[in-house]
Design a protein around this motif. Structure first.
Motif, short mmCIF file in Angstrom:
data_model
loop_
_atom_site.label_atom_id
_atom_site.label_comp_id
_atom_site.label_asym_id
_atom_site.label_seq_id
_atom_site.Cartn_x
_atom_site.Cartn_y
_atom_site.Cartn_z
N LYS A 33 0.85 -1.20 0.00
CA LYS A 33 0.00 0.00 0.00
C LYS A 33 0.88 1.25 0.00
O LYS A 33 1.82 1.35 0.79
N GLY A 36 -0.47 8.79 0.38
CA GLY A 36 -0.57 10.01 -0.41
C GLY A 36 0.77 10.60 -0.85
O GLY A 36 0.95 10.94 -2.02
N THR A 37 1.71 10.72 0.10
CA THR A 37 3.00 11.33 -0.29
C THR A 37 3.78 10.40 -1.22
O THR A 37 4.55 10.87 -2.05
N TRP A 51 3.65 1.37 2.72
CA TRP A 51 4.75 2.26 2.33
C TRP A 51 4.33 3.70 2.52
O TRP A 51 3.29 4.13 2.03
N THR A 52 5.16 4.46 3.28
CA THR A 52 4.78 5.83 3.59
C THR A 52 6.00 6.75 3.53
O THR A 52 6.97 6.43 2.83
N ASP A 53 5.95 7.89 4.24
CA ASP A 53 7.04 8.85 4.12
C ASP A 53 7.97 8.85 5.33
O ASP A 53 8.68 9.81 5.58
N ILE A 54 7.93 7.78 6.11
CA ILE A 54 8.79 7.70 7.30
C ILE A 54 9.18 6.23 7.49
O ILE A 54 8.44 5.33 7.06
N GLY A 111 9.01 3.74 9.39
CA GLY A 111 8.38 2.87 10.38
C GLY A 111 7.69 3.64 11.48
O GLY A 111 7.65 4.88 11.48
N MET A 112 7.12 2.89 12.42
CA MET A 112 6.48 3.48 13.60
C MET A 112 7.59 4.01 14.50
O MET A 112 8.51 3.27 14.87
N ASN A 114 7.66 8.06 19.24
CA ASN A 114 6.87 9.22 19.67
C ASN A 114 6.46 9.96 18.42
O ASN A 114 6.95 9.65 17.32
N ASP A 115 5.57 10.94 18.54
CA ASP A 115 5.05 11.64 17.36
C ASP A 115 6.12 12.58 16.79
O ASP A 115 6.44 13.60 17.40
N LYS A 139 -0.46 8.51 13.86
CA LYS A 139 -1.13 8.77 12.58
C LYS A 139 -0.65 7.87 11.45
O LYS A 139 -1.33 7.71 10.43
#
Ligand code: ADP
Ligand code: ASP
Ligand code: MG
Length: 440
Positions: free
Chosen positions: A5, A8-9, A218-221, A223-224, A227-228, A255
């Motif tokens: 997956k 958006g970025t 798949w995202t812009d960072i 992994g988890m 902290n935020d 998020k």
């Protein structure tokens, strides 16, 4: 089968889509690729819906035109061949014509869902044109043909499984499928969605339905993080989380994951990996069933919390009192996050204020009711935290300057939740970063 997956970025710029195409063609494993809308699109569609709902068609028209210009330049850089640009522009024409038609129809809730669905429909169709240009063989699977929710807005697991597998059977020899995240049909057969951030949920549902080997988000960072990262200075990725730990973090505000997206994968024991499209070689975070090590893994915060306190001298010895109170919340389909009780009072928190007035009215006969808005739940997550040496003492030492309104531990072994006024959120997350992780 595996699921990949992209958020958006990860598809928000033409060069990112090019990168996604490389990532999905790296190996030959059969895969379903779930795409979000380009970053900013769903927010823009929400704004367009609000303008139309408010009767401000002029503003809506301008917002639609601005979005269209954005997509027109996107397409110029996405594909180079004339025939593909023509195909992509035709897709834009269809979807923006649709939005312009909606401008002229009287507004309804169902129509607003149609508006929101345009983002994922556009991103997947445009990506498909790009794959054609790269001669990458693939099949576009329409999510509206297999993803569905019931009258309670819950995914219909068995219907999704059978419809999706039937669709896949039609393409036995194909190895690459592209589908839309977030969008689905509801019990009335209308276009609907899995709520904001719902593409993660689609990915997990698809992975469970196809018994995939892995569900990659798949995202812009990378992994988890512990902290935020939007709030505190230094954060570090967490290597591994159990399904339960990840579910708590997602539900309580991290998020990077949709609040309820873990359970479908967990039910079928499909490991979930959180990976960075911009740094594909970083290990990211693995979420699986393996026995978690004890200790604190991460903290997360959920805003928009309302605390309701009911004081009643009659509560003393009154069995059935809590049931009556909970029935009020049940009646208004409002779920409770935290609960603390004493002999004469009970405090609960909710994050959905849509029926607050009715709830308060029905609680009145039970005693004195007080409401405090603008609160935040901060959750400290990790396996057996309270049993892990020094964790609770470090936690409360770190939070000495913070007026903590409620504390909850024991509902799960993985979580200590604290309720604070939202004005203390940043300070609380910073103090916990230092006190629990030694990071500043
Ligand atoms: P996508 O568009 O790929 O779905 P999201 O914006 O939904 O991406 O989620 C990724 C973002 O989540 C990160 O950019 C980061 O700012 C934010 N985030 C919040 N809390 C965390 C956390 N604990 N770990 C990692 N990212 C987090
Ligand atoms: N596009 C939707 C949103 O922005 C779904 C998602 O990205 O997960 O909420
Ligand atoms: Mg997201």
């Amino acid at each position: 089968m595996k699921v990949m997956k992209f958020g958006g970025t990860s598809v928000g710029k033409p060069e990112r889509m090019h990168q996604v195409s490389q990532l999905i063609t790296k190996d030959k494993e059969r895969k379903i690729v779930v795409l979000s809308a380009l970053s900013g699109t769903t927010n823009a569609l929400v704004t367009i819906g609000h303008s139309i709902a408010a009767g401000d068609r002029e503003a809506a028209k301008k917002q639609i035109d601005d979005l269209q210009s954005h997509y027109e330049s996107f397409v110029q850089d996405l594909v180079k061949k004339d025939e593909n640009r023509a195909k992509a522009n035709q897709i834009l024409k269809e979807h923006f014509e649709f939005l312009n038609i909606i401008l002229r129809i009287s507004f309804s809730e169902a129509l607003s869902k149609d508006i929101l669905a345009q983002g994922e429909l556009l991103s997947t169709k445009l990506f498909s044109v790009y794959l054609d240009e790269q001669n990458v063989e693939h099949v576009l699977l329409p999510a509206l043909e297999f993803m569905s929710i019931d009258v309670h807005d819950e995914p219909q697991i068995s219907a999704i499984r059978s419809k999706l597998n039937q669709l896949l059977l039609k393409f036995k020899d194909e190895g690459l499928f592209i589908t839309q995240g977030y969008i689905c049909r509801n019990a009335r057969g209308e276009v609907d969605n899995l709520k904001r951030g719902g593409s993660d949920y689609t990915a997990s549902l698809v992975a469970a339905a196809t018994q995939s080997t892995v569900c990659e988000i798949w995202t812009d960072i990378d992994g988890m993080h512990n902290n935020d990262p939007r709030i505190v200075g230094r954060t570090i990725p967490v290597e591994q989380l159990s399904f339960d730990e990840a579910a708590e973090l997602a539900y309580f505000g991290a998020k990077i994951l949709h609040p309820t997206c873990i359970w479908p994968a967990q039910q079928q024991n499909v490991p979930v990996k959180l990976l960075n499209t911009m740094q594909p070689d970083s290990p990211g975070t693995v979420i699986n069933q393996s026995t978690p090590v004890s200790g604190v893994k991460a903290v997360a915060a959920k805003d928009g919390i309302i605390a309701i306190n009911i004081k009643s001298s009659r509560m003393l010895l009154a069995y059935g009192f809590l049931r009556k109170i909970f029935e009020v919340f049940e009646k208004y389909k409002t779920s409770i996050d935290m609960i603390t009780t004493s002999e004469v009072a009970v405090s609960v928190t909710i994050d959905n204020a849509s029926n607050l007035k009715n709830i308060l009215k029905e609680l009145e006969p039970f005693g004195t009711v007080e409401v405090e808005e603008n609160h935040t739940i901060v959750s400290v997550v990790g396996n057996e935290i309270a049993q892990t040496k020094n964790v609770l003492s470090k936690l409360f030492e770190a939070l000495a300057p913070i007026p903590v309104r409620m504390v909850s531990y024991g509902g799960s072994k993985h979580n200590v939740s604290l309720l604070i006024s939202s004005s203390y959120k940043t300070k609380t997350l910073q103090l916990l970063n230092k006190g629990l992780f030694g990071l500043e």
